[in-house]
Design a protein around this motif. Structure first.
Motif, short mmCIF file in Angstrom:
data_model
loop_
_atom_site.label_atom_id
_atom_site.label_comp_id
_atom_site.label_asym_id
_atom_site.label_seq_id
_atom_site.Cartn_x
_atom_site.Cartn_y
_atom_site.Cartn_z
N ARG A 124 -0.02 12.98 -2.37
CA ARG A 124 0.07 13.32 -3.80
C ARG A 124 1.17 12.55 -4.50
O ARG A 124 0.95 11.94 -5.55
CB ARG A 124 0.26 14.83 -3.96
N GLU A 125 2.34 12.56 -3.97
CA GLU A 125 3.42 11.81 -4.61
C GLU A 125 3.15 10.31 -4.61
O GLU A 125 3.36 9.64 -5.64
CB GLU A 125 4.76 12.13 -3.95
N PRO A 126 2.68 9.72 -3.49
CA PRO A 126 2.37 8.29 -3.52
C PRO A 126 1.28 7.91 -4.53
O PRO A 126 1.22 6.74 -4.95
CB PRO A 126 1.91 8.00 -2.09
N MET A 127 0.43 8.86 -4.92
CA MET A 127 -0.59 8.55 -5.92
C MET A 127 0.01 8.13 -7.25
O MET A 127 -0.59 7.35 -8.00
CB MET A 127 -1.51 9.76 -6.15
N GLY A 128 1.20 8.63 -7.57
CA GLY A 128 1.80 8.29 -8.85
C GLY A 128 0.90 8.68 -10.00
O GLY A 128 0.46 9.82 -10.09
N ASN A 129 0.60 7.72 -10.88
CA ASN A 129 -0.26 8.01 -12.03
C ASN A 129 -1.67 7.43 -11.85
O ASN A 129 -2.42 7.29 -12.81
CB ASN A 129 0.35 7.47 -13.33
N CYS B 37 -3.25 -3.48 -3.68
CA CYS B 37 -3.45 -4.52 -2.66
C CYS B 37 -4.17 -5.73 -3.24
O CYS B 37 -4.00 -6.85 -2.76
CB CYS B 37 -4.18 -3.96 -1.44
N LEU B 38 -4.99 -5.52 -4.27
CA LEU B 38 -5.67 -6.63 -4.92
C LEU B 38 -4.71 -7.39 -5.84
O LEU B 38 -4.65 -8.62 -5.84
CB LEU B 38 -6.85 -6.12 -5.75
N ALA B 39 -3.96 -6.63 -6.63
CA ALA B 39 -3.11 -7.23 -7.66
C ALA B 39 -1.98 -8.07 -7.09
O ALA B 39 -1.52 -9.01 -7.74
CB ALA B 39 -2.55 -6.14 -8.57
N CYS C 49 0.84 -1.21 0.00
CA CYS C 49 0.00 0.00 0.00
C CYS C 49 0.87 1.25 0.00
O CYS C 49 1.67 1.47 0.91
CB CYS C 49 -0.93 0.01 1.22
N PRO C 50 0.73 2.12 -0.99
CA PRO C 50 1.61 3.29 -1.10
C PRO C 50 1.34 4.38 -0.07
O PRO C 50 2.18 5.27 0.11
CB PRO C 50 1.34 3.81 -2.52
#
Length: 376
Positions: free
Chosen positions: A233-238, A246-248, A200-201
């Motif tokens: 904001r930065e952890p959001m990335g793109n 967490c699902l993937a 989790c970011p």
């Protein structure tokens, strides 16, 4: 239960499979359970963030019979939306926006609701029992019911995990006044794995099996109405709509298979849209591009906010003139504020120049605060 069994439960499950559901299980809806108390604690701790509807509908959510006192059984349905490949590598393609797998096609609420109504109608006609259909827009806790019915278990990321489908399941429910034979609940098979927590970011899990929505990128990009808090904001990335991390990363996905339904409803253009094209959307264009998609419900302003955050994380200063600076004059403060932040990340000289011209005349306190912040 064999297909030769002509019981209502066997007929129901066969009909669900014929309609296209990946699984169908049953549980009692009128028994005491702990999920209501857990939800009450979640709301009391404020972890629902700005989702005020969770608080206002709390009493109705705490038990299925609070929604419908006559309910005796819950028929829980699952639909697989497993992607053909892990979405995680797409996070490295920073000039593109990443949309959560479930939202890359037609609105899943509508997809499931049609099938649920079809199944409920036939069941009601055959049994004469009353039914009510629910998708997650209604105040019913599907995940605890799905676990109780045996569709899977709520993993440490709080989402349902299935040994057959991993973490890629849409859920729907049919409550009925019929007293059906329940299936056995599913046991927890997470073991010592913490992959979903570790990836989790934004550290949105205070502990295993607990979520603080206020820190979750899915909540922030979809439900949250204001500016994205600076620390996220930065952890959001793109990520411009939702988050699949967490699902993937769930190891149980190795047993999942690509959904046949996804091939029908997923749209290639929503898999990896270009940030530059998204930043150019006005309201009418936004509605056209995301027509029929759950993304449309966020509205143009939240989407542009998210897109500008992603642009700020893109490392692409060539986007400043065409995709960032025009939004410094946007009518909506959350868009202007996100544009200010993106500019500060991509071109410091341009940021200082624009700040000198705009900061004093800005009327919104939030946007003024963005100009006043020392850029990272």
């Amino acid at each position: 239960m064999s297909t030769s069994d002509n019981s209502p439960e066997a007929r129901l499950k066969q009909m669900a499979a014929d309609i296209g559901f990946a699984d169908c299980r049953i549980c009692r809806a009128d028994e005491p359970w702990a999920a209501g108390a857990r939800l009450e604690t979640f709301v009391a701790q404020g972890r629902h963030g700005g989702m005020d509807w969770m608080e206002t509908t709390l009493e109705r959510r705490k038990a299925p019979t609070a929604m419908w006192p006559e309910a005796k059984s819950a028929i829980m349905l699952a639909m697989n939306y497993g992607p053909p490949a892990s979405p995680l590598p797409l996070l490295e393609m920073r000039e593109h926006g990443n949309i959560s797998v479930y939202a890359r096609g037609a609105d899943y609420h509508e997809l499931i609701k049609k099938k649920l109504k079809q199944l409920a109608r036939v069941f009601a006609e055959e049994t004469g029992e009353a039914v009510k259909v629910f998708v997650d827009t209604a105040p019913l806790m599907e995940k605890p019911l799905a676990e109780k019915a045996g569709l899977g278990w709520q993993g440490k990321h709080t989402n349902l995990v299935s040994r057959e489908h991993g973490s890629w399941l849409f859920l729907g429910a049919i409550l009925t006044a019929a007293a059906l034979e329940p299936d056995a609940p599913e046991a927890d098979h997470c073991g010592s794995c913490t992959a979903c927590l570790d990836i989790c970011p934004t550290d949105a899990f205070p502990a295993p099996y607990q979520l603080d929505a206020r820190r979750c990128i899915s909540y922030l990009t979809i439900e949250h109405a204001g500016p994205i808090p600076a620390e996220f904001r930065e952890p959001m990335g793109n990520r411009i709509y939702g988050c699949d991390d967490c699902l993937a990363v769930c190891p149980w996905n190795k047993f999942a298979h690509t959904s046949a339904e996804q091939k029908l409803w997923a749209r290639a253009e929503l898999k990896l849209p270009e940030l530059e094209e998204l930043a150019a959307l006005d309201d009418a264009a936004f509605r056209e591009v995301f027509s029929g998609s759950p993304v449309k419900r966020t509205g143009r302003n939240r989407m542009l906010r998210n897109v500008l955050i992603a642009i700020g994380n893109s490392g692409q200063p060539d986007l400043v003139d065409g995709s960032v600076v025009p939004h410094l004059d946007d009518d909506e403060p959350i868009v202007r504020g996100a544009a200010v932040w993106a500019l500060s990340r991509l071109d410091m000289a341009r940021f200082e120049s624009e700040r000198a011209q705009r900061e004093a005349s800005e009327t919104d306190p939030g946007v003024k605060a963005e100009w006043a912040l020392t850029p990272l």
